[in-house]
Write an enzyme that holds these catalytic residues in place. Structure first.
Site, PDB file in Angstrom:
ATOM      1  CB  SER A 137      15.179  10.771 -66.591  1.00  0.00           C
ATOM      2  OG  SER A 137      15.303  12.103 -66.155  1.00  0.00           O
ATOM      3  CG  HIS A 191      16.163   9.459 -62.498  1.00  0.00           C
ATOM      4  ND1 HIS A 191      16.988   8.942 -61.521  1.00  0.00           N
ATOM      5  CD2 HIS A 191      16.813  10.536 -63.001  1.00  0.00           C
ATOM      6  CE1 HIS A 191      18.090   9.669 -61.454  1.00  0.00           C
ATOM      7  NE2 HIS A 191      18.014  10.650 -62.339  1.00  0.00           N
ATOM      8  CG  ASP A 204      17.290  14.090 -63.475  1.00  0.00           C
ATOM      9  OD1 ASP A 204      18.085  13.516 -62.713  1.00  0.00           O
ATOM     10  OD2 ASP A 204      16.990  13.653 -64.604  1.00  0.00           O
ATOM     11  CG  MET A 247      18.982  19.715 -62.711  1.00  0.00           C
ATOM     12  SD  MET A 247      19.178  19.882 -64.490  1.00  0.00           S
ATOM     13  CE  MET A 247      19.154  18.161 -64.985  1.00  0.00           C
ATOM     14  CG  HIS A 289      20.122  12.659 -59.767  1.00  0.00           C
ATOM     15  ND1 HIS A 289      20.521  12.585 -61.090  1.00  0.00           N
ATOM     16  CD2 HIS A 289      21.242  12.994 -59.064  1.00  0.00           C
ATOM     17  CE1 HIS A 289      21.806  12.843 -61.171  1.00  0.00           C
ATOM     18  NE2 HIS A 289      22.270  13.117 -59.974  1.00  0.00           N
ATOM     19  CG  MET A 302      22.096  16.540 -60.437  1.00  0.00           C
ATOM     20  SD  MET A 302      21.593  16.322 -62.154  1.00  0.00           S
ATOM     21  CE  MET A 302      19.875  15.940 -61.893  1.00  0.00           C
ATOM     22  CG  MET A 334      26.267  11.849 -62.576  1.00  0.00           C
ATOM     23  SD  MET A 334      24.497  11.541 -62.783  1.00  0.00           S
ATOM     24  CE  MET A 334      24.170  12.394 -64.339  1.00  0.00           C
ATOM     25  N   GLY A 362      23.142  17.947 -65.801  1.00  0.00           N
ATOM     26  CA  GLY A 362      22.572  19.260 -66.105  1.00  0.00           C
ATOM     27  C   GLY A 362      21.563  19.238 -67.235  1.00  0.00           C
ATOM     28  CG  PHE A 363      21.933  20.430 -70.142  1.00  0.00           C
ATOM     29  CD1 PHE A 363      21.017  21.474 -70.268  1.00  0.00           C
ATOM     30  CD2 PHE A 363      23.195  20.699 -69.642  1.00  0.00           C
ATOM     31  CE1 PHE A 363      21.371  22.762 -69.904  1.00  0.00           C
ATOM     32  CE2 PHE A 363      23.562  21.990 -69.282  1.00  0.00           C
ATOM     33  CZ  PHE A 363      22.643  23.028 -69.409  1.00  0.00           C
ATOM     34  N   GLY A 398      19.609  14.264 -73.016  1.00  0.00           N
ATOM     35  CA  GLY A 398      19.948  14.174 -74.432  1.00  0.00           C
ATOM     36  C   GLY A 398      21.419  14.325 -74.770  1.00  0.00           C
ATOM     37  CG  ASP A 432      21.172   9.862 -64.467  1.00  0.00           C
ATOM     38  OD1 ASP A 432      20.513   9.872 -65.517  1.00  0.00           O
ATOM     39  OD2 ASP A 432      21.006  10.680 -63.534  1.00  0.00           O
ATOM     40  N   GLY A 485      22.572   9.359 -71.253  1.00  0.00           N
ATOM     41  CA  GLY A 485      22.965   8.790 -72.542  1.00  0.00           C
ATOM     42  C   GLY A 485      22.688   7.307 -72.684  1.00  0.00           C
ATOM     43  N   GLY A 516      16.262   9.060 -70.128  1.00  0.00           N
ATOM     44  CA  GLY A 516      15.339  10.175 -70.323  1.00  0.00           C
ATOM     45  C   GLY A 516      14.902  10.298 -71.764  1.00  0.00           C
ATOM     46  CB  SER A 517      16.390  12.161 -74.621  1.00  0.00           C
ATOM     47  OG  SER A 517      17.665  11.616 -74.440  1.00  0.00           O
TER      48      SER A 517
HETATM   49  C1  DX5 Z   1      21.300  14.513 -66.328  1.00  0.00           C
HETATM   50  C2  DX5 Z   1      20.188  13.845 -65.541  1.00  0.00           C
HETATM   51  C3  DX5 Z   1      19.696  12.607 -66.196  1.00  0.00           C
HETATM   52  C4  DX5 Z   1      19.001  12.872 -67.504  1.00  0.00           C
HETATM   53  C5  DX5 Z   1      19.218  11.708 -68.416  1.00  0.00           C
HETATM   54  O1  DX5 Z   1      21.741  15.626 -65.652  1.00  0.00           O
HETATM   55  O2  DX5 Z   1      20.655  13.503 -64.239  1.00  0.00           O
HETATM   56  O3  DX5 Z   1      18.854  11.856 -65.327  1.00  0.00           O
HETATM   57  O4  DX5 Z   1      17.618  13.078 -67.355  1.00  0.00           O
HETATM   58  O5  DX5 Z   1      18.735  12.045 -69.673  1.00  0.00           O
HETATM   59  P1  DX5 Z   1      19.197  11.284 -70.997  1.00  0.00           P
HETATM   60  O6  DX5 Z   1      18.768   9.854 -70.833  1.00  0.00           O
HETATM   61  O7  DX5 Z   1      18.449  12.004 -72.068  1.00  0.00           O
HETATM   62  O8  DX5 Z   1      20.688  11.432 -71.110  1.00  0.00           O
HETATM   63 ZN    ZN Z   2      19.465  12.036 -63.018  1.00  0.00          ZN
END
Ligand code: DX5
Ligand code: ZN
Length: 219
Positions: free
Chosen positions: A7, A32, A34, A36, A65, A67, A136, A141-142, A144, A174, A176, A196-197
């Site tokens: 991501s 990916h 995101d 928002m 994606h 959002m 999800m 939204g975030f 990490g 998607d 964690g 992502g993180s």
């Molecule tokens: C959350 C996003 C995810 C996010 C995942 O709102 O839709 O795609 O980037 O990030 P990690 O892998 O750090 O949870």
């Molecule tokens: Zn996403």
């Protein structure tokens, strides 16, 4: 083996081209992206011009994606901005069937996403229309955030619905995703792992992508 989709939300936005090129060189399957809007989720990431800039350098399909509220207003523009796959939220779409049809008409892979509190059973009547379902595993939204354990039950239930109906949509997870849960997620029925993180904070993100892939095979 699951597909791995890093991501870009966790990339260094001041070095986007460098990070997109890193994903190009890696064994990742998708990028990916995101989007928002500060309304559907309590955060603002980026929109069309940044998506277009990512697409200019990306050698892998862009998995966008959305959002955002009223995603139907922006589907054609995100497609033009380079989206190969467009995922919209059940919770944001009063006319979900029509919006999914629009994505298909635009020639993109059509996905529906559900938030952690939304039961997968609510998807039953849209499943024959979609190519992919995004579960999800954090509140969107975030990056990490901590993985929500109830996701395993949702994957298993959705996988059972898929088999019962004889459908071929893929299941993405998607939020964690880490080396701790990648194997079990794939073994439970997830086909696409979005991370992502965990990828971008790794000392060697390309190695971490390979590692997640291997774990998803063994799981
Ligand atoms: C959350 C996003 C995810 C996010 C995942 O709102 O839709 O795609 O980037 O990030 P990690 O892998 O750090 O949870
Ligand atoms: Zn996403």
């Amino acid at each position: 083996m699951a597909l791995i989709a890093p991501s870009i939300l966790s990339a260094d936005f001041a070095n986007l081209q460098r990070d997109v090129e890193m994903i190009n060189r890696s064994n990742a399957d998708l990028i990916h992206v995101d989007v928002m809007d500060g309304r559907f989720v309590p955060n603002i990431s980026f929109g069309l011009p940044v998506c277009e800039a990512i697409a200019r350098h990306a050698a892998k399909p862009l998995d966008v994606h959305l959002m955002i509220v009223e995603p139907e207003k922006y589907l054609a523009r995100f497609r033009l901005a380079g989206a190969d796959r467009l995922t919209i939220h059940l919770e944001a779409c009063p006319n979900l069937h029509r919006s999914i049809q629009s994505i298909r008409e635009l020639g993109a892979v059509a996905g529906v996403a559900v938030n952690p509190h939304t039961p997968v059973e609510l998807l039953i009547d849209i499943l024959p229309e979609v190519d992919t379902v995004l579960l999800m595993s954090v509140n969107p939204g975030f990056g990490g955030q901590q993985f929500i354990e109830n996701t395993y039950s949702k994957i298993a239930r959705l996988d059972a619905m898929r088999r019962e109906a004889g459908l071929g949509f893929t299941i993405g997870v998607d939020g964690g995703v880490t080396a701790e849960n990648a194997g079990r997620l794939a073994a439970t029925g997830a086909d696409i792992l979005i991370a992502g993180s965990f990828v971008f904070n790794a000392a060697d993100p390309c190695d971490m992508i390979d590692h997640l892939k291997i774990l998803s095979t063994a799981g």
